[in-house]
Structure formats: structure tokens, C-alpha cells
Design an enzyme around this catalytic site. Sequence first.
Site, PDB file in Angstrom:
ATOM      1  N   HIS A 117      24.639  45.128  45.233  1.00 45.79           N
ATOM      2  CA  HIS A 117      23.534  46.088  45.209  1.00 45.79           C
ATOM      3  C   HIS A 117      23.725  47.243  46.205  1.00 45.79           C
ATOM      4  CE1 HIS A 117      19.825  47.240  43.500  1.00 45.79           C
ATOM      5  NE2 HIS A 117      19.259  46.060  43.416  1.00 45.79           N
ATOM      6  N   ASP A 164      28.744  47.535  23.555  1.00 45.57           N
ATOM      7  CA  ASP A 164      29.580  46.885  22.550  1.00 45.57           C
ATOM      8  C   ASP A 164      31.044  47.056  22.958  1.00 45.57           C
ATOM      9  OD1 ASP A 164      31.006  46.131  20.305  1.00 45.57           O
ATOM     10  OD2 ASP A 164      30.259  47.742  19.028  1.00 45.57           O
TER      11      ASP A 164
END
Length: 439
Positions: free
Chosen positions: A155, A375
Site C-alpha cells: 500500500h 482479461d
Amino acid sequence: MEINITSRETIKPSVPTSAECKTLKLCLFDVFQLNTYFPLILFYSKTNNLKEFSDVSTQLKKSLSEALTIFYPLAGRRCDYFSIDCNDAGAIFMEASVNTTMKVFLKPPNLELLNQLLPCEANKCHPHEEVLPQLLVQVNKFQCGGIAIGLCNLHILLDAYSCSVFLKTWFAICKGSKEEISWPDFSSAASSFPPRNTTGVRAGMLNINKDSNIEENCTTRRFLFDDKAINELKSMSTCDETKPTRYEVVSSFISKHMIVAMKEDKTRPMVALHVVNMRKRMGEPFSRGAVGNLLWPALVVLEGVNKNTEIIDLVEILKEGLGKLTKDLFLKLQNDPGFLWSDECAELMLEGIAANKPISLVFTSWGNMGFNEVDFGCGKPLWLAQRGGTKESIPNTVILMETREGIEAWITMPEKHISILEHDVDFLLFALLNPSILI
């Protein structure tokens, strides 16, 4: 069920990082982040487009190496409090086999076992001086041929939006669609919001959410709000003056019932902290691929909330809080070095109630970031997941994720409180507890 790690290697950029890009300056908001990994697991069912696992894994590794040339800081390591050494140390890539089918695993999802699909322990707070890889990946093969890609993102540099930009680039390269690459902007965040010396900032402002840095034994549960439930909540929260969004009604409904579940803590003030993506409010250049933790909290006090509280009242409070976070406000933060010391900032950060040790409910939305579309060559993901089960973690957090059916809420609370929530009849009228994923 068993998940066995079959390989582990380090993937480095396909082209060495140039000398002028060897050091990346962090921005003000990166410096405030905890040294922790946030997780994401993407499930892909077996399709005719999916090659043999060895071929898929090879292609993922090759394309990851190319993507790290574009996202070169993800192959680096933090060298001090304010910068990343882009030293091409690489990202960790692991492979694992799962001795069951995806259909069995997801009917319903086994939240405790989700953690084994991740390459490291997510949401654990590490000391700031501990040097960690920016990115770890674990590609899990199910017996049916389906694949789950588990990511742990540090993070310190990445927020959810930055992660989505990276994934779009990696997967575009993987399937040979380089025209779909999302080019990152590593300079705008740090140049517009450089780190500042916060010595002397009024204590209440930096401590409003300090309990969010304290880990305790917590359990994560997954709830689905389907479109029908969301529309019903919206109809309960709509009037001539109030036109709520899906996020506003779902998060307000959840906050009410979380507070009801924490009945023994009602002597302390309750604060809802909504993590806001600054990019949308700031516009360009931040809205086009700016990497970094461009996040600012909208804090609202939730007083006297009980089982009879109307959702529309909470929605109106939330709308008012979100409405204060404008482009003009962020321009002040950008251009005025003294803004963090100002009365205006103190009011936004609820400085006045900090001494009463408020309990914070932290809400984050991952909606409209494109995770449902990524994808790598075998179609869109079947399902997105976080981590689950019982672990030492930050309490009272909610992550909202868009799905084909509606919005999923991944709620983490101390075990005694989540147990009350998951048996709250009024809550379960709208929230489905961990339903199966249809394949």
C-alpha cells in the site's frame, strides 16, 4: 482441501530501469500509508481459450516482466521514508495447485481458505523500516483447469486505482493487445503533493483514526446486496432533496447495523471514514493514470444510531460529508503548505472529538475501477475476492466491490461483533451471507 506451492521465483523487468528513473519520490499520502499489503484474487473459469497451465503461467511471467519495465517502481524496494529505489529487485511470482474444482470451492466460497490463494499474509501491518517487495503474485490452478490469480499489493505506493491501472497493462501485454495498455503517471502525485513535515500539526487531526492502526483478532464476512435489495434501499432513501447513489445507500445501511452490533461500545463516538479517490474530483492530470495513494478521508459523526434509525437520515449525513471534498479543497491542500495546520482542515478531520476516542468505521469502494473487465486472454474474471477468515487485522473495515449481481461487502469486525451482525434479521433482509458463485 489442499493448496500446494509448486514454484516460487523473482520476475525482473525485461529491460533495466534507466539511471534517471532509479529513484521514485513518494507523495504526501503515500508517506501516511501503513506498510501493509492489500489483497485481490481474480477467478477465471476454464474456457476453450485457456491453454495448458504451463503455457498460461509462462505467458503471465513473460508479460509481467514486460509490464514491470513500464511499472518499474513495482520491481523496486523502499529505500527510505520518502522514496522507492527502483533497483529492479523484482516481483515475487508463485505457482500453486489446488486439489479440488473451482465449482466445489465456490459453492459457497470458503473464505478461510481464500488466504491460501494469496502469496503472503494480507492486511498485516509491518514496521515502516521493514523493506518488502512491492508486488507478489500467486497463480493457482484448480483441478477443473480454472485459475485464480492472487495479488498482494504493497500500500506504500499502490491504491486500488493504481492496482487496476497496472493490471490492465499487464493483462493487455499478456493477451497481445498492447493498444490497451494503461500508461502510468508516476510524477503528478509527488510533484503536486510532496511530503511535508507534520511536526506541530494539531494532535487531534492526526489521531482521529489512530485506532485503525491497532490490530486485533477480527473476522471477515462477505455479504451480497443484489440489485433488487439496492433498489429497495434507494427507494427508502430517496426524496425530493435526496437522490442517493448505490454506494451511499449500501454504506449507510451497513454502518447502521455495524453500530447496532457494537452495542457495548456506545459510550464512545462513532465516526464513519469514507476513503475518497481524489482523482475524480481533481480532474486531469490525476484522472489519467496517476499512480499513488491519491486518497482523502470524508469523516462523518454518527450520533445516536440505533435499530430504529432511518437510512435516509444517514444518507443525508454522508452526502454532506462527501460534498465537502471538492476540487477547491484539494487545490488548497496542493498549494497551501500550511493547510494541514488550518482550522478548516481541523474541522474536516473532526479534531474536536478526537479526545473522546471515537470508533472509526472505514469504508472503501472498489467500484468503477475496471477489475471486472481485466482479461489476460481467457475472458473476464468470474469473481473477485478479498481475504477471509479470522486474523489479526484492523477492525471495523468495509470494502465494497461491484459484481454482476450487485455489490459485495467484505466486512471485517471483532469476532463478537461480526457474529451479532451476521445474525441480525433486519440486516439479512437485504444482505445475503456468502452466497455461492454461479459458474
